[in-house]
Scaffold this motif. Structure first.
Motif, PDB file in Angstrom:
ATOM      1  N   LEU B 335       0.816  -1.212   0.000  1.00 21.15           N
ATOM      2  CA  LEU B 335       0.000   0.000   0.000  1.00 21.15           C
ATOM      3  C   LEU B 335       0.849   1.261   0.000  1.00 21.15           C
ATOM      4  O   LEU B 335       0.401   2.312  -0.459  1.00 21.15           O
ATOM      5  N   GLY B 336       2.054   1.113   0.502  1.00 22.32           N
ATOM      6  CA  GLY B 336       2.948   2.264   0.472  1.00 22.32           C
ATOM      7  C   GLY B 336       2.422   3.458   1.232  1.00 22.32           C
ATOM      8  O   GLY B 336       2.380   4.567   0.724  1.00 22.32           O
ATOM      9  N   LEU B 337       1.997   3.244   2.441  1.00 22.01           N
ATOM     10  CA  LEU B 337       1.504   4.378   3.226  1.00 22.01           C
ATOM     11  C   LEU B 337       2.661   5.116   3.858  1.00 22.01           C
ATOM     12  O   LEU B 337       3.679   4.515   4.212  1.00 22.01           O
ATOM     13  N   SER B 338       2.509   6.387   3.955  1.00 23.54           N
ATOM     14  CA  SER B 338       3.579   7.158   4.589  1.00 23.54           C
ATOM     15  C   SER B 338       2.960   8.233   5.473  1.00 23.54           C
ATOM     16  O   SER B 338       1.744   8.415   5.498  1.00 23.54           O
ATOM     17  N   GLY B 339       3.875   8.914   6.129  1.00 23.58           N
ATOM     18  CA  GLY B 339       3.440  10.067   6.911  1.00 23.58           C
ATOM     19  C   GLY B 339       2.511   9.647   8.040  1.00 23.58           C
ATOM     20  O   GLY B 339       2.695   8.631   8.693  1.00 23.58           O
ATOM     21  N   PHE B 340       1.484  10.424   8.232  1.00 21.23           N
ATOM     22  CA  PHE B 340       0.588  10.155   9.359  1.00 21.23           C
ATOM     23  C   PHE B 340      -0.083   8.798   9.213  1.00 21.23           C
ATOM     24  O   PHE B 340      -0.389   8.116  10.197  1.00 21.23           O
ATOM     25  N   ALA B 341      -0.322   8.404   7.974  1.00 27.54           N
ATOM     26  CA  ALA B 341      -0.959   7.109   7.745  1.00 27.54           C
ATOM     27  C   ALA B 341      -0.065   5.993   8.256  1.00 27.54           C
ATOM     28  O   ALA B 341      -0.522   5.052   8.922  1.00 27.54           O
ATOM     29  N   ALA B 343       2.234   6.266  10.476  1.00 24.97           N
ATOM     30  CA  ALA B 343       2.297   6.365  11.935  1.00 24.97           C
ATOM     31  C   ALA B 343       1.060   5.752  12.557  1.00 24.97           C
ATOM     32  O   ALA B 343       1.122   5.000  13.533  1.00 24.97           O
ATOM     33  N   GLY B 344      -0.091   6.068  11.958  1.00 18.16           N
ATOM     34  CA  GLY B 344      -1.329   5.512  12.481  1.00 18.16           C
ATOM     35  C   GLY B 344      -1.316   3.993  12.399  1.00 18.16           C
ATOM     36  O   GLY B 344      -1.735   3.288  13.322  1.00 18.16           O
ATOM     37  N   LEU B 345      -0.852   3.510  11.296  1.00 21.89           N
ATOM     38  CA  LEU B 345      -0.768   2.063  11.108  1.00 21.89           C
ATOM     39  C   LEU B 345       0.077   1.433  12.207  1.00 21.89           C
ATOM     40  O   LEU B 345      -0.288   0.401  12.787  1.00 21.89           O
ATOM     41  N   LEU B 369      -8.683  -1.031   7.884  1.00 22.07           N
ATOM     42  CA  LEU B 369      -7.701  -0.191   7.202  1.00 22.07           C
ATOM     43  C   LEU B 369      -7.199  -0.872   5.945  1.00 22.07           C
ATOM     44  O   LEU B 369      -7.095  -0.272   4.872  1.00 22.07           O
ATOM     45  N   LEU B 372      -9.812  -0.659   3.288  1.00 18.51           N
ATOM     46  CA  LEU B 372      -9.965   0.693   2.763  1.00 18.51           C
ATOM     47  C   LEU B 372      -8.757   1.098   1.936  1.00 18.51           C
ATOM     48  O   LEU B 372      -8.873   1.718   0.882  1.00 18.51           O
ATOM     49  N   ALA B 373      -7.577   0.706   2.443  1.00 14.50           N
ATOM     50  CA  ALA B 373      -6.363   1.095   1.739  1.00 14.50           C
ATOM     51  C   ALA B 373      -6.282   0.411   0.402  1.00 14.50           C
ATOM     52  O   ALA B 373      -5.877   1.005  -0.592  1.00 14.50           O
ATOM     53  N   THR B 375      -8.708  -0.558  -1.542  1.00 12.24           N
ATOM     54  CA  THR B 375      -9.601   0.078  -2.512  1.00 12.24           C
ATOM     55  C   THR B 375      -9.075   1.426  -2.947  1.00 12.24           C
ATOM     56  O   THR B 375      -9.274   1.853  -4.069  1.00 12.24           O
ATOM     57  N   SER B 376      -8.334   2.090  -2.045  1.00 12.78           N
ATOM     58  CA  SER B 376      -7.754   3.380  -2.434  1.00 12.78           C
ATOM     59  C   SER B 376      -6.796   3.226  -3.580  1.00 12.78           C
ATOM     60  O   SER B 376      -6.822   3.990  -4.530  1.00 12.78           O
TER      61      SER B 376
END
Lengths: 877, 378
Positions: B335-341, B343-345, B369, B372-373, B375-376
Motif C-alpha cells: 500500500l505504500g503508506l507514509s506520513g501520518f498514515a 504512523a497511524g498504522l 484499514l 480501505l487502503a 480500494t484506495s
C-alpha cells in the motif's frame, strides 16, 4: 527565483530606468507617483507572460504615448539552475531575446525564446507562490493560499521527508466516510445502530415474554394435575366426614328427648309454685287484717288521752285574756283624758303667743305709719326744694365770681368815695341811699354811676372802657348769680345753703323712712299688716271668750309652753301603754283561738278512729266466719310440700341432662355440618378451577407457543449476531479514525511548525512577545492569540490583518528561499498600519530580508524608513 | 412372527436457530417427509404397525400446522397403524398436544396414542404396552411399572418406553431412570419380548439381550450424534428377534476443526467445504483456530461466505478469539503508506499485538484499514 536586474525602456512614461537588486536583502525603490515604480512590477509580468506580438490591452497600454517606439523590458533573473537575461520589445520592432547564462550558455529568440522561458519557469517556479508574494496596495487583506505548492514541499522537507500525498489523503477520506457510516459528526451513535440495538432488545423481550408464557402454561398444566389430586383427597375427606356425622346425629336426638322431659317437669313445678303462692297470699291477708284491728284500737285509746289533756291549758288562757282586756279599756279612758289636757295646754300657749304677736305687730304698724308720714313730708320738702348741693355750689361759685368781679372792678374800676360830712340823702343810681355824716361810701363805678344829691347835684361817673369791661363783667357775674339764685328760688347763698341743707335732710329722711318702712313691713304691705293685726286681735278676743276658766290659763307664754310640753309627754306615755296592751290582747286572743281549734280536731279524730276500729273488727269477724285461721295454715303447709316434691324431680332431670354435655354435642354436630359444607364448597371450587385451566390450556395449545418461541429465539440470535458485528465494525472504524486523526493532526502541527514559528518570530517583533498564531490546513492563519486573547483572523482589525498578511508572506518566503522560492514584491503596502507598527514592521521586513529577496516599491519614503539593512534606490524622472 | 417398525424422537416442530428461514422450512419439511418415508417403508417391509417411542412432537405447544401436517402424513398410509407414546417433550399432562382439539379432531384412524399402560392388542397375538410420561418430571421408573404384573401367557408383548437407562446414563438423582435389570428380568420371564425405547437420537442397543433398543431419531438433530437417521425393522417371534437398521435420514450435521495459520490451511478449509455432497441439506459447524494475515483472512472470509450460500447452514466459529488476523508487513507494504498514515498504522499494530478487548478492536481496525487502503490504491 531571484531578480538581478530590471531595465525598462520606453515603457509607459519611463524612457529609461534600470535597477539592480541584490540577490538577498531588502531593496527599497522610492519614487514619486508615476515615476514608474509600479511599472517595474508590471513589466516583469508582461515580460514573462505576454509574447512580443501580443495585442492585448495590457500590452498596448504600456506603449509610450509620446513616442512611436515600442516598450522594452529587460530582466536578468535566476531560477532553479538557470540564470538568463531576457528581453522583449513590443509594439514596434518587436523582439524577444533570451540569453541563458547558466547552467549552459545558449541563446534563443522570438517565440522559441518565449516558450523556453515559460518552460524554465514551469520547471522551476511555483506560480502560485510567485503570485502570492506580490503584495499590492490595498488588495491583500485576504490571506495567501500557500497550501500545496512549494511552501508545502518546503515544509514537507522541513518535516523530515515524512510527507504524505494524495494516496494518504484519499485514504483519510475513506476512513472518515467509513466512520460516518456508524457515528455522527459529534461522536454520537448513528440512528441505525440504535435502531438495531432496540430491535435486539425487542427480540430479547419477545423471547422472554414467550418463555414466560410457556412457563406459565407449564405451571397451569402442573396445577391441573395438582388440583385433580386435591379433588380426590377432598372427596375422601367428605365421605369420612359424612360417616362421623351420623353418630353425632344420634347423640343429638337422645339429648333432645331429655330436653323435652325437663321441660315437662318444669311445667309441673311451676304449677305447684303458683298454687303455693296463692295460698300464701291468703294467709298474709288474714294476718294483716288481724293486725289492723289491733292497731286501730290502740289509736282510739291514744286519742282519748290527748283530748283529756287539753282542757286545763284552755282555762288558763281564757283567764289571761280577760285580764288583759280590762286593762286595755282602762288605759283607753286615761288616754282620752290626757289628750284633752294636752289640747288645752297647746291652745293656751298659742293664745299667749298671739297676744305678744299682736303687740309686736301693732308697734310695727305704728312705726311704719309714722315713717310714711315723715316720708311724705320729706318728699314735699324735696319737691319744693329746688336747691341741691350742686346748685349751692354754683351759687357759691357765682358768688365768688361776683366777688372777684367786684374786686376787679373795685380795683380797676372807678370808685367813688363819698364822704358824708353831714347826713345826706343820696341817690345812687336813683336809689336813695342816706349817708350819715362821717361815714364814707365807696362806690364802684361800673359803667356809669350816678350819685346824686337830689336836687343838688348829680354826679355821673362813667367808667372807662376797661372799667366798663370790668363793670360788664361784674354785672354779668351778678346777673349770673342772680339767675342762679332764682333757679334755686333763693336770694342768696345763705338761703341756698339753707335750702340745700333742708333738702339734704329731707333726702336723708327719705332714706331713713324707707328703711324703717321696709324693716317694719317686711314682706307685707301696710294694709296687710294692719289686717293681720286686726284678725289676730279678733282671734284673741274670741279665745278669751270661749276658754273655760278652769284650769286657769298660765300667766306667761313660757309657762304655757311648759304646761303644753308636759301634757304632750303624758299623752305620749299613755298612748304607748295602750299599744302594748293591745298587743297583749291580740296574743291572748290568738292563743285562745288555737287551743279551741286543737280541741275541735282532736275530737274529730277521735270519732273517726272509733269508727275505723269498729269497721276492722267487723271485717275480721266476717272473714273468720268464712274461713278460720287454722284452715288457711293447713292449706299452706300442703302447697309447700307439693312444691318441694316437684322441684326435686326437676332438679334430678336437669342434672341428668347436663351429664350428657349437650352443648358439646350440639357444637360438634354444627361443626360437622359446617365442615361438610366447606368440603362441598372446596370441591366445587376445585371443579371450577380445573375447568377453567383446561379451557385455558386448550386455547393456548392452539397457539403453538413453542414454535413461536423457537422462531423468536432464532430471530434474536440473528439480530444479536448482526448487532455485534455492526458494533464491532463501528468500534473498529472509530478507533481507526481516532488513531489516524491524531497522527494527522500531529503531522500537521509538525509540518506547519516551521511556518508557524516563522510567522510568530516575525510577528513578535511587531505585536509583542505574547503573540501566537494557529494555522489552518491550507496554511492560512486561522487565529491569533495576543496577551492571552484569541481571535479568529476574520475578527482582527484591518491593520492587524494587513500586518499578518505581510508577515506570513515573509515567513513563507524565508522558508522557501532555500529551495528557490521567489522574490517578495511590495508595491506600497502597509497603508493601514499606524506609525508605531510601521516601525516594527520595518524590523520584521529587515529580518526577513536576511534570508530572501524583498523588493519594496513606495512613494512614501518614511513608510519604510525603519527597515534597517535596506538598499534604497531613488527613481527620478 | 410379527414384523414392525420401531422409531422414536421425531420431535416434529423442532427449529434450529442457525438455519435461515429458507433452510428451516426445508428442514421442517424433511422431518415431515420422514413420516411418509417411514410409513411407506413399513408397508414395503410388511410391518404390522409402527411404534414411536416418545417425543413425537418437539413440545406440547407446537403450532397447529405441524400437528396437522404430521397427522396428514400418517394418514397417507392408512394400512399402517402408528402407536404414539408421549415422551418428556410431549408428556400427557393437562396441556398435552395429544389431547388438544387440533389433534383430537384430526386424528386419523391409524393413529393411536398410548395413554396408559394397559396392553393394547396391535395385531394377532401381539400386545403393545406403553409407559407414557404423565408429566415432565416423573418420579418413578415408568417402564418398570408398566411391566410389573404382566403375565407370561404366550402373548408377544412389545413394551414402548422413553427415557435414560441406568446402564448407559447412571444418575442416582434421576428417579425416572429406566432400570435395565427389571427389563431383562421381564424378558427372561417371557412376559415381554421387545423393549422399544426412545430418547437417545442415535441408534443404540442396550444390554446384551438384543431385545432392548433405542431406535434413534429418523433425522439428525445435532452435531454430536453418533448414528442418527435410522429406523429399526424388528422381526419378532416368541424365541427370536431380528433387528435391522435402516437409514431414512436426508440431512447431515457436520462439525470440523481446523488449525489455520497460513494460506495452505485456508485452502484446506476451502477444499473441505467444496467436497461436501448434498450441500443444501448439510449443516456445517467450523471451528477455526490460529492466525492469518489480513490477505489470507480476506480470502478465507470470501470462501466461507460462498460456502454459506450453498450449505443448509454454516455455523462459523463461536468465538472470534479462535481465529486471529495478525497483519504482517506484506499486508501493508504494497500500500505504500507514509506520513501520518504510516504512523497511524504503527499505532494500531502496536495496540493489536497485545491481548484483551482493546487489542481485538485494534485488529479489527487494521482489517478495516487494509480493506480501505486496498480500494484506495486500486
Amino acid at each position: 527565483m531571484r531578480i538581478h536586474r530590471i531595465k525598462l525602456c520606453n515603457y509607459r512614461g519611463v524612457s529609461q530606468c534600470e535597477v539592480t537588486f541584490p540577490v538577498q536583502g531588502v531593496t527599497i525603490i522610492e519614487g514619486d507617483n508615476e515615476i514608474g515604480k509600479t511599472s517595474l512590477s508590471e513589466a516583469i509580468d508582461l515580460l514573462l507572460a505576454e509574447r512580443d506580438d501580443s495585442s492585448k490591452q495590457r500590452v498596448r497600454a504600456v506603449k509610450p504615448a509620446h513616442k512611436d517606439v515600442g516598450a522594452e523590458v529587460e530582466i536578468e533573473l535566476s531560477t532553479g539552475p538557470y540564470r538568463f537575461v531576457y528581453r522583449k520589445r513590443w509594439h514596434r520592432q518587436r523582439e524577444t531575446v533570451l540569453d541563458i547564462l547558466e547552467p549552459q550558455r545558449s541563446q534563443a529568440t522570438g517565440r522559441e525564446a518565449h516558450d523556453k522561458v515559460r518552460a524554465i519557469l514551469d520547471e522551476t517556479l511555483d506560480e502560485t507562490l510567485w503570485e502570492a508574494f506580490r503584495l499590492k496596495q490595498g488588495a491583500q487583506l485576504e490571506q495567501a493560499a500557500f497550501a500545496g505548492g512549494s511552501l508545502g514541499r518546503a515544509l514537507d522537507k522541513a518535516a523530515g521527508g515524512d510527507t504524505t500525498g494524495d494516496r494518504e489523503d484519499d485514504l483519510w477520506e475513506r476512513i472518515t466516510a467509513e466512520r460516518e457510516r456508524y457515528w455522527t459528526a459529534t461522536g454520537q451513535v448513528k440512528a441505525d445502530r440504535t435502531t438495531l440495538a432496540t430491535r435486539v432488545a425487542d427480540a430479547n423481550a419477545r423471547v422472554a415474554a414467550l418463555e414466560t408464557a410457556l412457563r406459565s402454561l407449564d405451571d397451569d398444566a402442573a396445577a391441573v394435575d395438582r388440583l385433580c389430586d386435591e379433588a380426590e383427597v377432598l372427596l375422601e375427606r367428605k365421605n369420612a366426614q359424612e360417616k362421623s356425622a351420623i353418630a353425632l346425629v344420634a347423640q343429638f336426638e337422645a339429648i333432645q328427648g331429655r330436653r323435652s322431659d325437663v321441660a315437662r317437669l318444669e311445667g309441673l313445678r311451676d304449677t305447684a309454685l303458683a298454687k303455693r303462692d296463692h295460698v300464701l297470699g291468703i294467709s298474709n291477708v288474714r294476718a294483716e287484717l288481724t293486725q289492723r284491728v289491733v292497731d286501730t284500737a290502740a289509736a282510739v285509746v291514744e286519742l282519748e288521752a290527748q283530748v283529756a289533756g287539753a282542757r286545763p291549758a284552755r282555762q288558763e288562757v281564757a283567764t289571761r285574756l280577760h285580764t288583759v282586756q280590762q286593762e286595755f279599756e282602762a288605759m283607753k279612758v286615761e288616754s282620752g283624758q290626757a289628750e284633752i289636757a294636752q289640747r288645752r295646754a297647746t291652745a293656751d300657749r298659742d293664745f299667749l303667743r298671739q297676744q305678744i304677736e299682736v303687740a309686736q305687730l301693732s308697734e310695727r304698724l305704728a312705726r311704719a305709719t309714722d315713717a310714711a308720714r315723715r316720708r311724705s313730708e320729706a318728699e314735699a320738702v324735696l319737691d319744693s326744694s329746688r336747691v341741691d348741693d350742686a346748685l349751692v355750689a354754683r351759687i357759691e361759685a357765682a358768688g365768688i365770681e361776683v366777688a372777684k368781679a367786684e374786686a376787679a372792678a373795685a380795683t380797676g374800676a372807678a370808685t367813688i368815695g363819698v364822704e358824708a360830712m353831714a347826713d345826706v340823702d343820696l341817690e345812687i343810681d336813683g336809689q336813695a341811699d342816706a349817708l350819715l355824716g362821717g361815714t364814707t361810701r365807696q362806690l364802684m363805678v361800673d359803667g356809669s354811676t350816678e350819685v346824686s344829691v337830689p336836687g343838688l347835684i348829680t354826679v355821673v361817673v362813667n367808667a372807662g372802657a376797661e372799667a366798663q369791661a370790668l363793670a360788664d363783667r361784674l354785672a354779668e357775674a351778678r346777673a349770673t348769680f342772680r339767675a342762679t339764685c332764682e333757679e334755686g328760688g333763693v336770694n342768696d347763698l345763705a338761703e341756698a345753703r339753707l335750702a340745700a341743707t333742708e333738702r339734704n335732710e329731707g333726702a336723708r329722711t327719705l332714706v331713713e323712712t324707707a328703711k324703717s318702712i321696709t324693716d317694719d313691713l317686711r314682706d307685707l304691705t301696710a294694709d296687710a299688716l294692719a289686717q293681720k293685726v286686726a284678725s289676730l286681735t279678733a282671734r284673741i278676743a274670741r279665745y278669751q271668750q270661749e276658754r273655760p276658766t278652769e284650769p286657769p290659763v298660765p300667766a306667761t307664754h313660757d309657762a304655757a309652753e311648759l304646761v303644753a310640753f308636759e301634757a304632750d309627754a303624758d299623752l305620749q306615755r299613755r298612748r304607748e301603754e295602750l299599744e302594748r296592751l293591745e298587743k297583749d290582747l291580740t296574743r291572748a286572743r290568738d292563743d285562745m283561738q288555737a287551743l279551741e281549734l286543737g280541741d275541735a280536731s282532736n275530737g274529730a279524730r277521735l270519732e273517726q278512729a272509733q269508727i275505723a276500729a269498729a269497721h276492722e273488727q267487723r271485717s275480721l269477724t266476717e272473714a273468720r266466719g268464712v274461713m278460720p285461721d287454722e284452715a288457711i295454715d293447713t292449706q299452706l303447709a300442703d302447697a309447700e310440700a307439693t312444691l318441694s316434691a316437684r322441684a326435686a324431680e326437676l332438679s334430678e332431670a336437669q342434672s341428668q341432662l347436663a351429664a350428657q354435655d349437650p352443648e358439646t354435642v350440639e357444637e360438634l354436630l354444627r361443626n360437622a355440618r359446617a365442615v361438610q359444607a366447606r368440603l362441598a364448597g372446596e370441591l366445587h371450587d376445585n371443579e371450577v378451577n380445573v375447568r377453567e385451566l383446561r379451557t385455558k390450556l386448550s386455547l393456548l395449545g392452539d397457539e403453538g407457543l413453542a414454535t413461536q418461541l423457537d422462531m423468536a429465539k432464532s430471530e434474536r440470535a440473528h439480530l444479536t449476531v448482526t448487532h455485534e458485528q455492526v458494533e464491532a465494525r463501528a468500534t473498529a472504524a472509530k478507533l481507526l479514525f481516532d488513531t489516524f486523526a491524531r497522527r494527522r493532526t500531529e503531522a500537521h502541527h509538525r509540518y506547519v511548525a516551521p511556518f508557524r514559528e516563522g510567522i510568530e518570530s516575525l510577528g513578535r517583533l511587531v505585536f509583542g512577545s505574547s503573540l501566537g498564531v494557529e494555522l489552518a490546513d491550507d496554511l492560512s492563519i486561522s487565529r491569533r492569540t495576543l496577551d492571552g486573547v484569541t481571535l479568529d483572523f476574520a475578527d482582527l482589525s484591518t491593520g492587524a490583518k494587513e500586518q499578518l498578511g505581510m508577515i506570513s508572506r515573509l515567513a513563507c518566503a524565508s522558508i522557501v528561499a532555500t529551495d528557490g522560492g521567489a522574490p517578495v514584491i511590495f508595491d506600497d503596502a502597509l497603508g493601514w498600519s499606524d506609525p508605531r507598527k510601521l516601525e516594527r514592521m520595518g524590523a520584521a521586513i529587515s529580518k526577513a530580508g536576511r534570508s530572501c529577496q524583498i523588493i519594496v516599491l513606495t512613494c512614501t519614503p518614511g513608510r519604510y524608513a525603519s527597515v534597517g539593512d535596506a538598499s534604497v534606490v531613488q527613481l527620478a524622472s | 412372527m410379527t414384523k414392525f417398525l420401531h422409531t422414536a424422537d421425531w420431535q416434529l416442530g423442532m427449529t434450529r436457530h442457525f438455519l435461515a428461514d429458507e433452510a428451516q422450512a426445508r428442514f421442517t419439511a424433511a422431518r415431515i417427509e420422514a413420516i411418509s418415508t417411514i410409513g411407506t417403508l413399513a408397508m414395503e417391509e410388511g410391518c404390522s404397525f409402527v411404534v414411536v417411542g416418545g417425543d413425537v412432537f418437539e413440545s406440547n405447544q407446537v403450532e397447529r400446522q405441524v400437528v396437522l401436517r404430521s397427522l396428514e402424513a400418517m394418514k397417507s398410509t392408512p394400512d399402517v397403524t402408528f402407536y404414539l407414546l408421549p415422551g418428556n417433550h410431549d408428556p400427557l399432562d393437562a396441556a398435552s398436544v395429544f389431547r388438544s382439539t387440533t389433534f383430537l379432531d384430526n386424528r386419523p384412524a391409524n393413529v393411536v396414542v398410548l395413554e396408559n399402560s394397559d396392553p393394547v392388542l396391535a395385531a394377532d397375538g401381539i400386545e403393545i404396552v406403553g409407559a407414557p410420561w404423565p408429566n415432565k418430571r416423573p418420579l418413578v421408573d415408568l417402564v418398570a411399572d408398566a411391566v410389573t404384573g404382566l403375565p407370561s401367557d404366550g402373548t408377544l408383548r412389545v413394551v414402548v418406553g422413553h427415557g435414560s437407562t441406568d446402564s448407559l446414563s447412571p444418575d442416582p438423582n434421576n428417579p425416572a431412570l429406566v432400570v435395565l435389570g427389571d427389563l431383562e428380568a421381564a424378558l427372561a420371564a417371557d412376559a415381554v419380548h421387545y423393549v422399544a425405547l426412545g430418547d437417545r437420537h442415535s441408534t443404540t442397543e442396550v444390554g446384551g439381550t438384543g431385545r432392548i433398543w433405542y431406535s434413534g431419531a429418523p433425522e439428525p438433530t445435532a452435531y454430536d450424534e453418533i448414528d442418527p437417521g435410522n429406523v429399526l425393522i424388528v422381526e419378532l417371534s416368541p424365541d427370536s428377534v431380528i433387528v435391522e437398521r435402516r437409514h431414512v435420514g436426508t440431512w447431515q450435521f457436520v462439525r470440523r476443526e481446523f488449525d489455520v495459520t497460513g494460506s495452505e490451511d485456508c485452502q484446506k478449509v476451502e477444499h473441505f467445504l467444496e467436497d461436501i455432497t448434498d450441500k443444501a441439506r448439510t449443516i456445517v459447524k467450523l471451528s477455526l483456530v490460529g492466525q492469518l494475515s489480513l490477505a489470507d483472512m480476506d480470502r478465507l472470509e470470501a470462501a466461507l461466505g460462498h460456502a454459506s450460500d450453498l450449505l443448509g447452514a454454516l455455523e462459523r466459529w463461536e468465538r472470534r478469539c479462535d481465529l486471529v488476523a495478525l497483519p504482517d508487513g506484506d499486508d501493508f507494504e504494497g500500500l505504500g503508506l507514509s506520513g501520518f498514515a504510516a504512523a497511524g498504522l504503527e499505532d494500531l499494530r502496536a495496540l493489536g499485538a497485545g491481548a484483551g478487548e482493546d487489542s481485538l478492536v485494534a485488529r479489527d481496525a487494521l482489517g478495516l484499514l487494509y480493506r480501505l487502503a486496498r480500494t484506495s490504491t486500486s
